[in-house]
Scaffold this motif. Structure first.
Motif, PDB file in Angstrom:
ATOM      1  N   GLU A 112       0.837  -1.214   0.000  1.00 42.23           N
ATOM      2  CA  GLU A 112       0.000   0.000   0.000  1.00 42.23           C
ATOM      3  C   GLU A 112       0.871   1.263   0.000  1.00 42.23           C
ATOM      4  O   GLU A 112       0.590   2.231  -0.701  1.00 42.23           O
ATOM      5  CB  GLU A 112      -0.945  -0.001   1.204  1.00 42.23           C
ATOM      6  N   MET A 113       1.941   1.227   0.796  1.00 41.93           N
ATOM      7  CA  MET A 113       2.849   2.384   0.890  1.00 41.93           C
ATOM      8  C   MET A 113       3.524   2.694  -0.443  1.00 41.93           C
ATOM      9  O   MET A 113       3.802   3.850  -0.760  1.00 41.93           O
ATOM     10  CB  MET A 113       3.982   2.100   1.893  1.00 41.93           C
ATOM     11  N   THR A 114       3.816   1.637  -1.192  1.00 46.20           N
ATOM     12  CA  THR A 114       4.647   1.791  -2.392  1.00 46.20           C
ATOM     13  C   THR A 114       3.853   1.716  -3.695  1.00 46.20           C
ATOM     14  O   THR A 114       4.435   1.827  -4.771  1.00 46.20           O
ATOM     15  CB  THR A 114       5.727   0.686  -2.428  1.00 46.20           C
ATOM     16  N   GLY A 115       2.538   1.510  -3.573  1.00 42.57           N
ATOM     17  CA  GLY A 115       1.720   1.403  -4.784  1.00 42.57           C
ATOM     18  C   GLY A 115       2.064   0.174  -5.607  1.00 42.57           C
ATOM     19  O   GLY A 115       2.220   0.248  -6.823  1.00 42.57           O
ATOM     20  N   GLY A 116       2.197  -0.969  -4.917  1.00 43.83           N
ATOM     21  CA  GLY A 116       2.429  -2.218  -5.648  1.00 43.83           C
ATOM     22  C   GLY A 116       3.693  -2.984  -5.277  1.00 43.83           C
ATOM     23  O   GLY A 116       3.995  -4.003  -5.879  1.00 43.83           O
ATOM     24  N   GLY A 117       4.414  -2.489  -4.287  1.00 41.40           N
ATOM     25  CA  GLY A 117       5.581  -3.247  -3.820  1.00 41.40           C
ATOM     26  C   GLY A 117       6.897  -2.536  -4.057  1.00 41.40           C
ATOM     27  O   GLY A 117       7.023  -1.696  -4.953  1.00 41.40           O
ATOM     28  N   ALA A 118       7.883  -2.884  -3.238  1.00 43.79           N
ATOM     29  CA  ALA A 118       9.225  -2.299  -3.353  1.00 43.79           C
ATOM     30  C   ALA A 118       9.983  -2.942  -4.516  1.00 43.79           C
ATOM     31  O   ALA A 118       9.727  -4.091  -4.880  1.00 43.79           O
ATOM     32  CB  ALA A 118       9.987  -2.506  -2.050  1.00 43.79           C
ATOM     33  N   ASP A 119      10.915  -2.196  -5.081  1.00 45.88           N
ATOM     34  CA  ASP A 119      11.752  -2.744  -6.155  1.00 45.88           C
ATOM     35  C   ASP A 119      12.713  -3.807  -5.605  1.00 45.88           C
ATOM     36  O   ASP A 119      12.991  -4.805  -6.259  1.00 45.88           O
ATOM     37  CB  ASP A 119      12.573  -1.623  -6.819  1.00 45.88           C
TER      38      ASP A 119
END
Length: 386
Positions: free
Chosen positions: A265-272
């Motif tokens: 949610e924080m990253t809009g789809g997950g961390a790289d």
């Protein structure tokens, strides 16, 4: 005697060591004997050493690969006292950092840029020297003392295989150079070499101990735009800010949401890029689930208990396009990468000073164990004295 040869070359040395006799019991400072180096080995006078969580883990271990009596320690800096036969790359008087990972420079892996996993002297949890399966240490009764991670630095003189030794600039403060022997290198290297974190990317780090903070430092050096730290201890956010952590997720209470849901949610789809720095299978799964589909990369640095298993659904692996990779010593090749990291420290790019929270004399080595176990320090440097 050859010119330039140390008067102790070729002879056993009597010196002090902090010997671990029984699992979990305080170390005992005692006189021991250190044999001369065999071919391809060097004997080193230890200047200072730092304490790593791996030392504590194995110090508590009652069964193999826990062995006793043993000389622990594997983050150190020292001066070469003498060399065995077939040693050309270092000489008496050189300042060196020993490492638990070998870099033989001869095998296919060491010649390749793709791996740091030497196949000539592969990493193993051995109580011996790597080439000979024997010890160079004895107590005064003649009993063999076991080695630890091919380094054994809680002693005034140690013997290390030349493939495990990197020559460094003697001008670098030893209390900083010793950190490069394991923890800081592992974390920084995982971001820099294993993940190859890109400028502007988003990183999530699970566990903000020394390794996790070193990952943050590596990600900061690589130009990551956002570095999310995940930990059970809220105080870690303040510490983490020094190393580039921009956001904090408290692992103890996420409103009944899974950590991966919070991060997605924080990253809009997950961390790289996600890094697991604790050593828990459940957290590896959370890290993998926190990674962006298509290009997300999860790097495992944490050491889990023996026999621990990871279980992923075939559907998830096939449909998500993410990668999962392990990272030993941060994917670094010691002999080429350690000088680069130390140069970046000298150039005031890489932070090392901030990792050293305590310093003690050799006689107080058990105090270092107490500080680390109580969670009061990142790195405690132990000075061997004169």
């Amino acid at each position: 005697m050859e010119a330039g040869k140390s008067p102790t070359a070729g002879k056993p040395i009597r010196c002090r060591a902090a010997v671990s006799r029984k699992p979990g019991e305080p170390l005992e400072i005692e006189e021991v004997t250190v044999d001369p180096p065999m071919p391809h080995e060097v004997r080193i006078r230890v200047i200072c050493t730092s304490l790593c969580h791996s030392d504590v883990t194995f110090w508590r271990m009652k069964d193999p690969p826990g062995y006793f009596p043993r000389i622990f320690g594997h983050e150190a800096v020292g001066i070469v006292e003498s060399v065995g036969e077939n040693v050309g790359e270092v000489t008496e008087g050189d300042v060196v950092v020993p490492t638990f990972m070998s870099d033989c420079g001869e095998c296919e892996d060491c010649k390749s840029k793709k791996s740091n996993l030497c196949s000539k002297l592969p990493f193993k949890l051995s109580p011996w020297m790597p080439r000979y399966e024997t010890s160079r240490f004895k107590d005064l009764k003649g009993e063999v003392l076991y080695h630890f991670l091919f380094v054994s630095s809680f002693i005034e003189y140690t013997v290390v295989d030349v493939a495990h030794v990197t020559k460094i600039d003697p001008a670098i403060p030893p209390s900083r150079a010793c950190l490069i022997g394991c923890g800081v290198s592992t974390g920084v290297g995982a971001a820099w070499r294993t993940a190859n974190v890109e400028a502007g990317s988003t990183v999530a780090i699970f566990g903000l101990g020394s390794i996790g903070l070193a990952v943050a430092e590596g990600a900061r050096l690589c130009g990551a735009a956002r570095i999310i730290g995940v930990d059970m201890n809220p105080e870690k956010f303040e510490i983490g800010k020094k190393f580039g952590v921009t956001d904090f997720v408290y692992a103890g209470n996420s409103d009944n949401k899974a950590l991966s849901q919070v991060i997605n949610e924080m990253t809009g789809g997950g961390a790289d890029y996600c890094f697991e720095c604790v050593g828990l299978a459940s957290l590896v799964h959370e890290a993998y689930a926190s990674c962006r589909k298509g290009w997300g990369k999860t790097v495992v640095l944490g050491v889990d208990k023996p026999g621990s298993q990871l279980t992923f659904s075939s559907f998830d692996v096939l449909h998500s396009g993410k990668s999962l990779v392990g990272s030993l010593f941060g994917g670094l090749k010691a002999k080429s990468d350690i000088p680069i990291l130390l140069r970046r420290y000298v150039d005031k790019e890489l932070q090392l000073d901030e990792f050293v929270t305590h310093e003690v004399v050799f006689e107080d080595i058990n105090k270092a164990f107490e500080l680390l176990i109580e969670g009061k320090c990142l790195r405690c440097v132990i000075w061997m004295g004169k």
